[in-house]
Write an enzyme that holds these catalytic residues in place. Structure first.
Site, PDB file in Angstrom:
ATOM      1  N   LYS A   1      44.673  16.479 -24.653  1.00  0.00           N
ATOM      2  CA  LYS A   1      45.879  15.823 -24.154  1.00  0.00           C
ATOM      3  C   LYS A   1      45.998  16.102 -22.653  1.00  0.00           C
ATOM      4  O   LYS A   1      46.349  17.204 -22.251  1.00  0.00           O
ATOM      5  CB  LYS A   1      47.135  16.351 -24.855  1.00  0.00           C
ATOM      6  CG  LYS A   1      48.383  15.514 -24.511  1.00  0.00           C
ATOM      7  CD  LYS A   1      49.666  16.294 -24.576  1.00  0.00           C
ATOM      8  CE  LYS A   1      49.929  17.077 -23.324  1.00  0.00           C
ATOM      9  NZ  LYS A   1      50.144  16.226 -22.101  1.00  0.00           N
TER      10      LYS A   1
ATOM     11  N   GLU B   1      57.619  30.432  -7.910  1.00  0.00           N
ATOM     12  CA  GLU B   1      56.476  29.622  -7.526  1.00  0.00           C
ATOM     13  C   GLU B   1      56.967  28.314  -6.907  1.00  0.00           C
ATOM     14  O   GLU B   1      57.698  27.553  -7.540  1.00  0.00           O
ATOM     15  CB  GLU B   1      55.617  29.337  -8.761  1.00  0.00           C
ATOM     16  CG  GLU B   1      54.320  28.630  -8.482  1.00  0.00           C
ATOM     17  CD  GLU B   1      53.479  28.461  -9.735  1.00  0.00           C
ATOM     18  OE1 GLU B   1      52.241  28.457  -9.610  1.00  0.00           O
ATOM     19  OE2 GLU B   1      54.051  28.331 -10.842  1.00  0.00           O
TER      20      GLU B   1
END
Length: 483
Positions: free
Chosen positions: A178, A385
């Site tokens: 996927k 992040e």
């Protein structure tokens, strides 16, 4: 003739490409020009179930095939990928945005993983254990895990696929892939390469579409024995929770918040050029790029001046243009996050050394490469992040104190530092609490070496012989004999 068709078959199950159903389809956009590239199938639970069933049926023959035969197919795929690297790079740039030279480099690197695991396919060694009992003989037999669910990210849509599928296929596993919803086209091309290389039906299957539905079927289907995922820590935690009922094996490469430490004895020219390359590669959209830069007070002014000069030469633009250094961010949500981090830093007193503006038109996904000085630990950019083109710089004076700052995070993927002192290189490498350490080097991801983090940056390794071990079970055979 267009490089990409208006409609692209994107679901591949048991050796067959399924037609795109207009009622269940997605449009893929070019993030540089915000225009449609193609339409693909939006698969879900039913398609994933079929793909898993196909992989389960194919596992018996693929898993029992000799490593040498599997090796030939992987080696052929490697050759095909290298031969088509420029076209594949163009497709990658159009769907993801990174400069073409980076994209072609990624494709070649992705082919490198296929080559490495073509070589490793014949090397899944077992063991003969010396027994403490005279009437026993013990064998450790490596065997493939089974069906693997591979979930890959958008920031490296080619190399993250081969880094997962290479070792899984070499070990004898079958795969349901996927890819990220934003970047399925590179995955489609790689599956076509496997098909052309002679991969048997059912060994590699591809499902695009509803990420939640596809992922949930992978998690709940008992035939999926291993899930390998690269993405956010939040999703990684979800996969761990949801896979617990069936105790599936997991390989998780999750978020990072990499520090770079510039010591007073560093080669400053090297430190500047490599820090820039780390931070602004793929527009800062890499899990191991420099998120926090700590510079010793004795060299801080010189480092910042040299860095500013180089950053100001970087060109932002369409990745297909030859002289582009930074492409767009992947989507509006990514740009909003980066802008939020910048706004927070400015509100808390950071200074812009260069950049700081929204490049090109305000409704685009482009942002200027930005360097910040005067950053403090309470700023979001130093705690989270960013995944974008902002480099925050903080000054330090003490080695032990900067190591503590670098380690003060829930992440533990990669860390870097620059020094010309051998003792310091060993000492600091041992002290940094990260799965990957770069000493005067910011490009640690190579096929022959293990790649993976500690703490909340994941579990398991990709790359090297360690990467194939993730897809092998070690079975003990205990033989009772007449003594």
């Amino acid at each position: 003739m267009s490089l990409i068709d208006k409609v692209t078959q994107s679901i591949y199950i048991d050796g067959e490409w399924l037609k795109v159903d207009e009622a269940h389809s997605d449009i893929i956009y070019n993030p540089a020009i915000l225009e449609p590239l193609t339409t693909i199938s939006a698969g879900g639970e039913a398609e994933t179930k079929k793909a898993i069933s196909a992989a389960h049926r194919a596992f018996k023959s693929w898993g029992s095939m000799s490593g040498r035969k599997r090796s030939r197919i992987l080696y052929k795929a490697h050759e095909l990928m290298l031969a088509d690297a420029e076209r594949l790079g163009e497709i990658l740039t159009m769907e993801q945005g990174k400069p073409l030279k980076e994209a072609i480099g990624e494709v070649k690197g992705a082919a490198g993983f296929l080559l490495w695991y073509a070589e490793e396919a014949s090397r899944s060694y077992g063991e003969w254990l010396p027994s403490s009992v005279r009437s026993k003989r013990m064998i450790v037999m490596p065997q493939p895990v089974g069906v693997v669910g591979a979930i890959t990210p958008w920031n490296f849509p080619s190399s993250m696929i081969t880094r997962k599928l290479g070792p899984a296929l070499a070990a004898g596993c079958t795969v349901v892939l996927k890819p990220a919803p934003e970047t399925p086209l590179s995955a489609i091309e790689i599956v076509k390469i496997f098909e052309q290389a002679g991969m048997p039906p059912g060994v590699v299957n591809l499902v695009t579409g509803d990420a939640e539905a596809i992922g949930q079927e992978m998690l709940s289907n008992k035939h999926v024995r291993h899930i390998t995922f690269t993405g956010s820590t939040a999703v990684g935690k979800y996969l761990m929770r949801e896979s617990a009922d069936q105790v599936k094996k997991l390989s998780l490469e999750l978020g990072g918040h990499a520090p770079i430490i510039i010591f007073e004895d560093a080669d400053l020219d090297k430190a500047v050029s490599l820090s820039l390359a780390s931070k602004f590669r793929n527009n800062g959209q890499t899990c191991i790029c420099a998120n926090r830069v700590y510079v010793h007070e004795s060299v801080a002014e010189t480092f910042q001046t040299k860095l500013q000069k180089q950053v100001e030469t970087l060109k932002v633009g369409n990745g297909l243009e030859e002289d582009t250094d930074l492409g767009p961010l992947i989507n509006a949500q990514a740009k909003d996050k980066v802008q939020t981090h910048l706004d927070d830093a400015m509100q808390k007193g950071a200074d812009i050394v260069c950049g700081g503006d929204t490049a090109e038109q305000p409704d685009s996904y482009f942002m200027s490469p930005t360097v910040l000085a005067g950053v403090t630990d309470d700023m979001r950019i130093m705690r989270e992040e960013t995944f974008g083109p902002i480099m925050p710089i903080q000054i330090f004076s003490d080695e032990q104190a900067v190591i503590e700052k670098a380690n003060d995070t829930d992440y533990g993927l990669a860390a870097y530092f620059f020094t010309e002192n051998t003792s310091r290189a060993i000492r600091v490498s041992e002290a940094l609490d990260y799965g990957i350490i770069g000493v005067n080097d910011v490009f640690p991801a190579v096929p022959e070496a293990p790649f993976g983090g500690v703490k909340q940056s994941g579990t398991g390794k990709e790359g090297g012989h360690h990467g194939m071990d993730e897809f092998l079970e070690k079975k003990l055979v205990s033989l009772g004999i007449e003594s």
